[in-house]
Write a protein that holds these residues in place. Sequence first.
Motif, PDB file in Angstrom:
ATOM      1  N   ASP A 112     -45.305 -13.451  47.358  1.00 22.67           N
ATOM      2  CA  ASP A 112     -44.417 -12.604  46.564  1.00 22.67           C
ATOM      3  C   ASP A 112     -43.548 -11.645  47.379  1.00 22.67           C
ATOM      4  O   ASP A 112     -42.861 -10.803  46.807  1.00 22.67           O
ATOM      5  N   VAL A 113     -43.565 -11.755  48.699  1.00 20.88           N
ATOM      6  CA  VAL A 113     -42.791 -10.830  49.537  1.00 20.88           C
ATOM      7  C   VAL A 113     -41.314 -10.877  49.178  1.00 20.88           C
ATOM      8  O   VAL A 113     -40.686  -9.838  48.938  1.00 20.88           O
ATOM      9  N   PHE A 114     -40.738 -12.068  49.140  1.00 19.07           N
ATOM     10  CA  PHE A 114     -39.315 -12.181  48.840  1.00 19.07           C
ATOM     11  C   PHE A 114     -39.026 -11.765  47.401  1.00 19.07           C
ATOM     12  O   PHE A 114     -38.030 -11.111  47.120  1.00 19.07           O
ATOM     13  N   ALA A 115     -39.923 -12.112  46.481  1.00 18.07           N
ATOM     14  CA  ALA A 115     -39.749 -11.717  45.079  1.00 18.07           C
ATOM     15  C   ALA A 115     -39.690 -10.191  44.959  1.00 18.07           C
ATOM     16  O   ALA A 115     -38.874  -9.650  44.202  1.00 18.07           O
ATOM     17  N   ARG A 116     -40.539  -9.492  45.699  1.00 17.32           N
ATOM     18  CA  ARG A 116     -40.505  -8.016  45.686  1.00 17.32           C
ATOM     19  C   ARG A 116     -39.171  -7.497  46.212  1.00 17.32           C
ATOM     20  O   ARG A 116     -38.603  -6.563  45.652  1.00 17.32           O
ATOM     21  N   MET A 117     -38.677  -8.107  47.292  1.00 16.42           N
ATOM     22  CA  MET A 117     -37.392  -7.666  47.854  1.00 16.42           C
ATOM     23  C   MET A 117     -36.252  -7.902  46.862  1.00 16.42           C
ATOM     24  O   MET A 117     -35.389  -7.040  46.694  1.00 16.42           O
ATOM     25  N   VAL A 118     -36.254  -9.037  46.201  1.00 15.52           N
ATOM     26  CA  VAL A 118     -35.223  -9.329  45.206  1.00 15.52           C
ATOM     27  C   VAL A 118     -35.295  -8.326  44.059  1.00 15.52           C
ATOM     28  O   VAL A 118     -34.270  -7.803  43.604  1.00 15.52           O
ATOM     29  N   ALA A 119     -36.495  -8.028  43.605  1.00 16.55           N
ATOM     30  CA  ALA A 119     -36.671  -7.059  42.518  1.00 16.55           C
ATOM     31  C   ALA A 119     -36.147  -5.683  42.920  1.00 16.55           C
ATOM     32  O   ALA A 119     -35.490  -5.005  42.119  1.00 16.55           O
ATOM     33  N   VAL A 120     -36.405  -5.268  44.145  1.00 16.22           N
ATOM     34  CA  VAL A 120     -35.918  -3.967  44.622  1.00 16.22           C
ATOM     35  C   VAL A 120     -34.392  -3.940  44.630  1.00 16.22           C
ATOM     36  O   VAL A 120     -33.772  -2.979  44.157  1.00 16.22           O
ATOM     37  N   VAL A 121     -33.776  -4.988  45.140  1.00 11.07           N
ATOM     38  CA  VAL A 121     -32.305  -5.044  45.185  1.00 11.07           C
ATOM     39  C   VAL A 121     -31.736  -5.021  43.766  1.00 11.07           C
ATOM     40  O   VAL A 121     -30.765  -4.306  43.484  1.00 11.07           O
ATOM     41  N   ALA A 122     -32.327  -5.795  42.867  1.00 17.04           N
ATOM     42  CA  ALA A 122     -31.844  -5.807  41.476  1.00 17.04           C
ATOM     43  C   ALA A 122     -31.926  -4.406  40.871  1.00 17.04           C
ATOM     44  O   ALA A 122     -30.968  -3.925  40.256  1.00 17.04           O
ATOM     45  N   ARG A 123     -33.064  -3.733  41.057  1.00 12.46           N
ATOM     46  CA  ARG A 123     -33.221  -2.377  40.504  1.00 12.46           C
ATOM     47  C   ARG A 123     -32.230  -1.399  41.127  1.00 12.46           C
ATOM     48  O   ARG A 123     -31.663  -0.555  40.424  1.00 12.46           O
ATOM     49  N   GLN A 124     -32.038  -1.495  42.442  1.00 15.00           N
ATOM     50  CA  GLN A 124     -31.101  -0.582  43.126  1.00 15.00           C
ATOM     51  C   GLN A 124     -29.694  -0.697  42.560  1.00 15.00           C
ATOM     52  O   GLN A 124     -28.928   0.259  42.596  1.00 15.00           O
ATOM     53  N   HIS A 125     -29.353  -1.867  42.070  1.00 16.88           N
ATOM     54  CA  HIS A 125     -28.007  -2.089  41.539  1.00 16.88           C
ATOM     55  C   HIS A 125     -27.968  -2.063  40.010  1.00 16.88           C
ATOM     56  O   HIS A 125     -26.944  -2.423  39.408  1.00 16.88           O
ATOM     57  N   GLY A 126     -29.056  -1.635  39.401  1.00 15.62           N
ATOM     58  CA  GLY A 126     -29.097  -1.508  37.948  1.00 15.62           C
ATOM     59  C   GLY A 126     -29.032  -2.826  37.200  1.00 15.62           C
ATOM     60  O   GLY A 126     -28.576  -2.876  36.062  1.00 15.62           O
ATOM     61  N   LEU A 127     -29.499  -3.893  37.841  1.00 18.59           N
ATOM     62  CA  LEU A 127     -29.438  -5.221  37.230  1.00 18.59           C
ATOM     63  C   LEU A 127     -30.783  -5.583  36.614  1.00 18.59           C
ATOM     64  O   LEU A 127     -31.826  -5.212  37.131  1.00 18.59           O
ATOM     65  N   CYS A 128     -30.742  -6.329  35.530  1.00 18.69           N
ATOM     66  CA  CYS A 128     -31.995  -6.740  34.891  1.00 18.69           C
ATOM     67  C   CYS A 128     -32.094  -8.255  34.759  1.00 18.69           C
ATOM     68  O   CYS A 128     -32.937  -8.773  34.034  1.00 18.69           O
ATOM     69  N   HIS A 129     -31.239  -8.981  35.488  1.00 21.28           N
ATOM     70  CA  HIS A 129     -31.228 -10.444  35.412  1.00 21.28           C
ATOM     71  C   HIS A 129     -31.046 -10.996  36.818  1.00 21.28           C
ATOM     72  O   HIS A 129     -30.153 -10.570  37.544  1.00 21.28           O
ATOM     73  N   VAL A 130     -31.884 -11.971  37.193  1.00 16.58           N
ATOM     74  CA  VAL A 130     -31.780 -12.654  38.481  1.00 16.58           C
ATOM     75  C   VAL A 130     -31.562 -14.135  38.214  1.00 16.58           C
ATOM     76  O   VAL A 130     -32.289 -14.736  37.421  1.00 16.58           O
ATOM     77  N   VAL A 131     -30.546 -14.723  38.856  1.00 18.74           N
ATOM     78  CA  VAL A 131     -30.258 -16.147  38.744  1.00 18.74           C
ATOM     79  C   VAL A 131     -30.561 -16.787  40.089  1.00 18.74           C
ATOM     80  O   VAL A 131     -30.001 -16.385  41.109  1.00 18.74           O
ATOM     81  N   ASP A 132     -31.474 -17.747  40.095  1.00 23.13           N
ATOM     82  CA  ASP A 132     -31.888 -18.434  41.319  1.00 23.13           C
ATOM     83  C   ASP A 132     -31.208 -19.796  41.374  1.00 23.13           C
ATOM     84  O   ASP A 132     -31.553 -20.709  40.629  1.00 23.13           O
ATOM     85  N   ILE A 133     -30.220 -19.925  42.268  1.00 26.22           N
ATOM     86  CA  ILE A 133     -29.486 -21.175  42.449  1.00 26.22           C
ATOM     87  C   ILE A 133     -30.283 -22.047  43.419  1.00 26.22           C
ATOM     88  O   ILE A 133     -30.607 -21.621  44.519  1.00 26.22           O
ATOM     89  N   GLY A 134     -30.594 -23.271  43.005  1.00 24.63           N
ATOM     90  CA  GLY A 134     -31.464 -24.130  43.820  1.00 24.63           C
ATOM     91  C   GLY A 134     -32.909 -23.712  43.648  1.00 24.63           C
ATOM     92  O   GLY A 134     -33.655 -23.573  44.609  1.00 24.63           O
ATOM     93  N   ALA A 135     -33.324 -23.500  42.407  1.00 28.06           N
ATOM     94  CA  ALA A 135     -34.624 -22.892  42.101  1.00 28.06           C
ATOM     95  C   ALA A 135     -35.822 -23.786  42.388  1.00 28.06           C
ATOM     96  O   ALA A 135     -36.951 -23.289  42.421  1.00 28.06           O
ATOM     97  N   GLY A 136     -35.618 -25.078  42.588  1.00 24.32           N
ATOM     98  CA  GLY A 136     -36.734 -25.959  42.931  1.00 24.32           C
ATOM     99  C   GLY A 136     -37.829 -25.946  41.886  1.00 24.32           C
ATOM    100  O   GLY A 136     -37.598 -26.208  40.717  1.00 24.32           O
ATOM    101  N   GLN A 137     -39.035 -25.591  42.315  1.00 25.55           N
ATOM    102  CA  GLN A 137     -40.182 -25.529  41.412  1.00 25.55           C
ATOM    103  C   GLN A 137     -40.367 -24.144  40.812  1.00 25.55           C
ATOM    104  O   GLN A 137     -41.393 -23.861  40.198  1.00 25.55           O
ATOM    105  N   GLY A 138     -39.384 -23.261  41.022  1.00 19.27           N
ATOM    106  CA  GLY A 138     -39.423 -21.954  40.378  1.00 19.27           C
ATOM    107  C   GLY A 138     -40.277 -20.912  41.066  1.00 19.27           C
ATOM    108  O   GLY A 138     -40.616 -19.892  40.460  1.00 19.27           O
TER     109      GLY A 138
END
Length: 135
Positions: A34-60
């Motif tokens: 979950d290391v990368f997931a935590r980093m993505v969540a922090v960036v989303a929160r810092q920018h006031g975003l509540c939606h993440v779109v994963d391009i090339g999501a594979g198995q999710g």
Amino acid sequence: MSSRRTWTQVWRSSRFWHDHQPESHFPTFATLGDVFARMVAVVARQHGLCHVVDIGAGQGALAFGITRVAPQLQVTGVDLRPAPPDFPGSWLQSRWEGTRWSTPLPATEPALFVALEWLDDLPTSIVTRREGVWR
């Protein structure tokens, strides 16, 4: 005269990523916990975003990780393959056609787009190194 196919034509007809999962061949950053997931969540929160779109999501893996560490974030996966079982958000089965998506991405509120595994889904016709630069 032999008929030669381009790399893009061979790649699209191979169905390799339809039939194989990258994580069965090599570890990817999204599958290492979950290391990368935590980093993505922090960036989303810092920018006031509540939606993440994963391009090339594979198995999710990234979306499942985001759901564990930041369940308030919405996730959308985009990939060539169908959604994995129990995917925790919305899913779009689509392919980049060079200038557009085979199925257009949905219009959403401002979102953080992550393309960590997208290169698995993008064939490159020709790559050469000239004068010390990849082209």
